[in-house]
Design a protein around this motif. Structure first.
Motif, short mmCIF file in Angstrom:
data_model
loop_
_atom_site.label_atom_id
_atom_site.label_comp_id
_atom_site.label_asym_id
_atom_site.label_seq_id
_atom_site.Cartn_x
_atom_site.Cartn_y
_atom_site.Cartn_z
N UNK A 1 1.03 -1.08 -0.09
CA UNK A 1 -0.01 -0.26 0.25
C UNK A 1 1.29 1.39 -0.19
N UNK A 2 0.41 1.87 -1.20
CA UNK A 2 1.41 3.53 -0.94
C UNK A 2 1.05 4.82 -0.95
N UNK A 3 0.34 5.00 0.23
CA UNK A 3 0.38 6.60 -0.22
C UNK A 3 1.02 8.16 0.43
N UNK A 4 0.28 8.85 0.48
CA UNK A 4 0.45 10.84 0.88
C UNK A 4 0.47 11.38 1.74
N UNK A 5 1.02 12.18 1.90
CA UNK A 5 0.26 13.35 2.95
C UNK A 5 1.29 14.34 2.43
N UNK A 6 0.23 15.39 2.73
CA UNK A 6 1.14 16.28 2.20
C UNK A 6 0.13 17.35 2.70
N UNK B 1 -0.94 19.77 -3.08
CA UNK B 1 -0.89 19.81 -3.74
C UNK B 1 -0.67 18.98 -4.61
N UNK B 2 0.82 18.30 -4.12
CA UNK B 2 1.42 18.02 -5.11
C UNK B 2 1.10 16.47 -4.77
N UNK B 3 0.43 16.24 -3.36
CA UNK B 3 -0.30 14.45 -2.79
C UNK B 3 -0.86 14.54 -4.32
N UNK B 4 -2.01 15.49 -4.50
CA UNK B 4 -3.18 15.45 -5.28
C UNK B 4 -3.32 14.99 -6.50
N UNK B 5 -1.97 15.75 -6.85
CA UNK B 5 -1.52 16.31 -8.32
C UNK B 5 -0.86 14.57 -8.29
N UNK B 6 -0.20 13.68 -7.47
CA UNK B 6 0.94 12.70 -7.72
C UNK B 6 -0.50 11.46 -7.61
N UNK B 7 -1.34 11.30 -7.21
CA UNK B 7 -2.89 10.87 -7.04
C UNK B 7 -3.40 11.26 -8.59
N UNK B 8 -3.64 11.79 -8.71
CA UNK B 8 -4.44 12.09 -9.97
C UNK B 8 -3.48 11.38 -11.51
N UNK B 9 -2.39 11.60 -11.20
CA UNK B 9 -1.07 11.58 -12.33
C UNK B 9 -1.79 9.42 -12.36
N UNK C 1 -1.39 4.71 -6.70
CA UNK C 1 -1.75 5.93 -5.48
C UNK C 1 -2.66 5.35 -4.76
N UNK C 2 -2.74 4.57 -3.55
CA UNK C 2 -3.96 3.91 -2.68
C UNK C 2 -5.28 5.12 -2.49
N UNK C 3 -4.47 6.45 -1.84
CA UNK C 3 -5.15 7.44 -1.36
C UNK C 3 -4.29 8.51 -0.80
N UNK C 4 -4.83 9.54 -0.53
CA UNK C 4 -3.92 10.96 -0.20
C UNK C 4 -4.41 11.09 0.76
N UNK D 1 -7.81 12.44 -15.08
CA UNK D 1 -8.79 12.91 -14.10
C UNK D 1 -10.00 11.78 -14.89
N UNK D 2 -10.57 11.53 -15.71
CA UNK D 2 -11.39 11.01 -16.14
C UNK D 2 -11.23 9.53 -15.22
N UNK D 3 -10.07 8.85 -15.20
CA UNK D 3 -9.64 7.85 -14.98
C UNK D 3 -9.61 8.49 -13.85
N UNK D 4 -9.30 8.80 -12.45
CA UNK D 4 -9.16 9.02 -11.24
C UNK D 4 -11.11 9.12 -10.75
N UNK D 5 -11.80 9.80 -11.37
CA UNK D 5 -13.26 9.66 -11.38
C UNK D 5 -13.91 8.72 -11.42
N UNK D 6 -13.20 7.49 -11.89
CA UNK D 6 -13.70 5.80 -12.24
C UNK D 6 -12.91 4.86 -10.73
N UNK D 7 -11.82 5.96 -10.95
CA UNK D 7 -11.60 5.01 -9.37
C UNK D 7 -11.84 5.60 -7.62
N UNK D 8 -11.91 6.66 -8.09
CA UNK D 8 -12.66 7.44 -6.35
C UNK D 8 -11.11 6.67 -5.29
#
Length: 213
Positions: free
Chosen positions: A102-107, A113-121, A126-129, A144-151
């Motif tokens: 499991x890999x997550x980001x906390x910023x 901003x970068x935690x979300x940008x990496x998740x979006x990419x 990335x499991x969570x932010x 972003x379209x893929x992100x909205x599908x994964x949520x």
């Protein structure tokens, strides 16, 4: 190519204790360094291996420390720098993540901003932010379209009295996040551009749920 300095990383445990454990990467705010968020480690679930990294850029004089992207006026941000720093974080994870289940980001602030940008990419990598006192960068990302599908799960915490983040960015994030992620979080009365004990408790609960999932 923007890269992170592997010698400017603080780890919560030595290499011999990292194998097979979930990884949480901490991303500090503007003008700070890898030591800043490392103080949060005692407040985070012990199951995580925590790596606190240093941003790759230097802010404009006379601001000390390091930054993820240049701030130009109230709302001026370079989308190329934002993406380059997010890519650098992902490259770092590829280098050190190994067999982490499991890999997550906390910023915090810029790091948020970068935690979300990496998740979006990388929505599937990335499991969570956790985004503390930050925002979602308004420039669209192709995935972003893929992100909205994964949520994937995201915790967004901010102070009601935060004078630092421009209001248009807050308004954009409040609308954008529910459309793209499984959002949880709070606005903390009386809190400015900082992290409170109450917020840390909520973050701990959120992270514990990610471990259970």
């Amino acid at each position: 190519m923007t890269t992170l300095d592997p010698n400017a990383v603080l780890w919560s445990v030595p290499p011999a204790e990292r194998a097979g454990r979930p990884l949480l990467v901490l991303l500090h705010g503007y003008g700070s360094n890898e030591e800043d968020l490392f103080g949060l480690v005692p407040h985070l679930p012990e199951a995580f291996v925590v790596a606190s990294v240093r941003a790759p850029l230097s802010p404009r004089f006379p601001m000390p420390g390091y930054s993820w992207f240049t701030i130009d006026g109230v709302e001026g941000r370079d989308p190329d720098e934002v993406q380059a720093s997010a890519d650098a974080v992902l490259a770092f994870i590829d280098e050190v993540g190994g067999d982490a289940p499991l890999v997550g980001l906390l910023g915090f602030s810029q790091g948020g901003v970068i935690s979300l940008q990496a998740l979006r990419t990388r929505p599937h990598g990335i499991a969570f932010a956790v985004n503390l006192a930050g925002y979602a960068f308004p420039e669209p990302v192709p995935s972003d379209v893929e992100l909205a599908d994964v949520k994937p799960p995201v915790f967004w915490g901010r102070g009601a009295l935060d004078p630092v983040i421009p209001q248009p960015f807050i308004e954009h994030t409040a609308q954008w996040l529910p459309e793209h992620v499984d959002l949880s979080g709070r606005v903390y009365p009386g809190l400015a551009h900082a992290v409170s004990a109450e917020e840390l408790h909520d973050v701990h609960v959120f992270l514990a749920k990610q471990l259970e999932a």
